[in-house]
Design a protein around this motif. Structure first.
Motif, mmCIF file in Angstrom:
data_model
loop_
_atom_site.group_PDB
_atom_site.id
_atom_site.type_symbol
_atom_site.label_atom_id
_atom_site.label_comp_id
_atom_site.label_asym_id
_atom_site.label_seq_id
_atom_site.Cartn_x
_atom_site.Cartn_y
_atom_site.Cartn_z
ATOM 1 N N ILE A 185 0.835 -1.203 0.000
ATOM 2 C CA ILE A 185 0.000 0.000 0.000
ATOM 3 C C ILE A 185 0.869 1.252 0.000
ATOM 4 O O ILE A 185 0.596 2.215 -0.723
ATOM 5 C CB ILE A 185 -0.950 -0.008 1.216
ATOM 6 C CG1 ILE A 185 -1.980 -1.135 1.060
ATOM 7 C CG2 ILE A 185 -1.652 1.343 1.362
ATOM 8 C CD1 ILE A 185 -2.882 -1.304 2.264
ATOM 9 N N CYS B 160 0.935 4.095 -2.932
ATOM 10 C CA CYS B 160 0.655 5.502 -2.602
ATOM 11 C C CYS B 160 1.823 6.407 -2.985
ATOM 12 O O CYS B 160 1.622 7.532 -3.454
ATOM 13 C CB CYS B 160 0.357 5.642 -1.110
ATOM 14 S SG CYS B 160 -1.189 4.890 -0.574
ATOM 15 N N ALA C 116 -4.938 -0.125 -1.825
ATOM 16 C CA ALA C 116 -3.725 0.559 -2.292
ATOM 17 C C ALA C 116 -4.035 1.542 -3.410
ATOM 18 O O ALA C 116 -3.554 2.683 -3.401
ATOM 19 C CB ALA C 116 -2.693 -0.471 -2.752
#
Length: 234
Positions: free
Chosen positions: A22, A26, A105
């Protein structure tokens, strides 16, 4: 299936894998959002989602490498095989857990659009189309990589196999114009993930492209089920 789904989902966040996946997603989406939208002053998210195509290709093998290979390495797959659950339930539980982490995610791209809406007008229909394409792409790749994970007890081999598939996806896009045979060009064009994905980045929802990705996902989930059934009775 629910118990397997929850077990796998907890496993992602008991260790670092879920957080790393995740976080990496990001990070990349934030960097490209800054470069293509904030810094360039553009309200179009097409460039961001086009670039996320390559990011997803190389992140998903890391997400899926442990799904079934880890079970074989730890010999816990025998417990699954003798448990009162079908091979389909095992495969779907593991598949949906990975898909859930992937959805979390990639939701960072929606946060980017939400942040940008504070300073400029955002075409949410276009953003929704882009995100739909990203989800369909991920659904297909997760199924492929889960099947590869079922073929080995090594997470490293499962990850490398997934990277090879990702590389093949990219090469298919590059090789298609170089082939002289019309029949081969047609086949390469039909299986070309990039060609199928690109219309979504322009907000074009083509039903045949959605069906293509969903069909790939269904095919490889079925192959995983068949693989588990073979091991169950061997």
């Amino acid at each position: 299936m629910k118990a397997i789904f929850l077990r796998e989902l907890r496993a992602y966040f008991k260790g670092p894998l879920g957080f790393v996946f995740i976080g990496a997603s990001c990070l990349f989406s934030g960097l490209y959002f800054y470069a293509y939208n904030l810094y360039a002053g553009s309200t179009s998210f097409s460039s961001l989602f086009s670039t996320m195509f390559s990011v997803v290709l190389f992140l998903i093998p890391v997400l899926t490498m442990r799904l079934l290979s880890e079970e074989r390495r730890q010999r816990t797959d025998q417990l699954l095989m003798t448990a009162p659950v079908s091979s389909l339930e095992i495969s779907l539980g593991k598949y949906l857990s990975a898909l859930c982490v992937y959805v979390l995610a990639t939701a960072s791209t929606l946060l980017d659009a939400l942040v940008f809406s504070a300073i400029a007008r955002v075409n949410w229909v276009l953003v929704a189309g882009n995100y739909t394409g990203l989800l369909l792409l991920g659904a297909a790749l997760i199924a492929i990589c889960m099947f590869l994970s079922s073929l080995t007890e090594s997470q490293l081999i499962a990850a490398v196999s997934g990277f090879c598939v990702s590389l093949m996806v990219i090469l298919t896009d590059a090789l298609a114009p170089l082939v002289d045979s019309p029949a081969v060009q047609t086949v390469l064009g039909w299986i070309n993930f990039s060609t199928r994905y690109t219309p979504f980045t322009y907000g074009v929802f083509a039903l045949e492209n959605a069906v293509f990705f969903l069909s790939i996902a269904a095919l490889f989930v079925y192959l995983t089920v068949a693989r588990l059934e073979r091991r169950r009775w061997s």
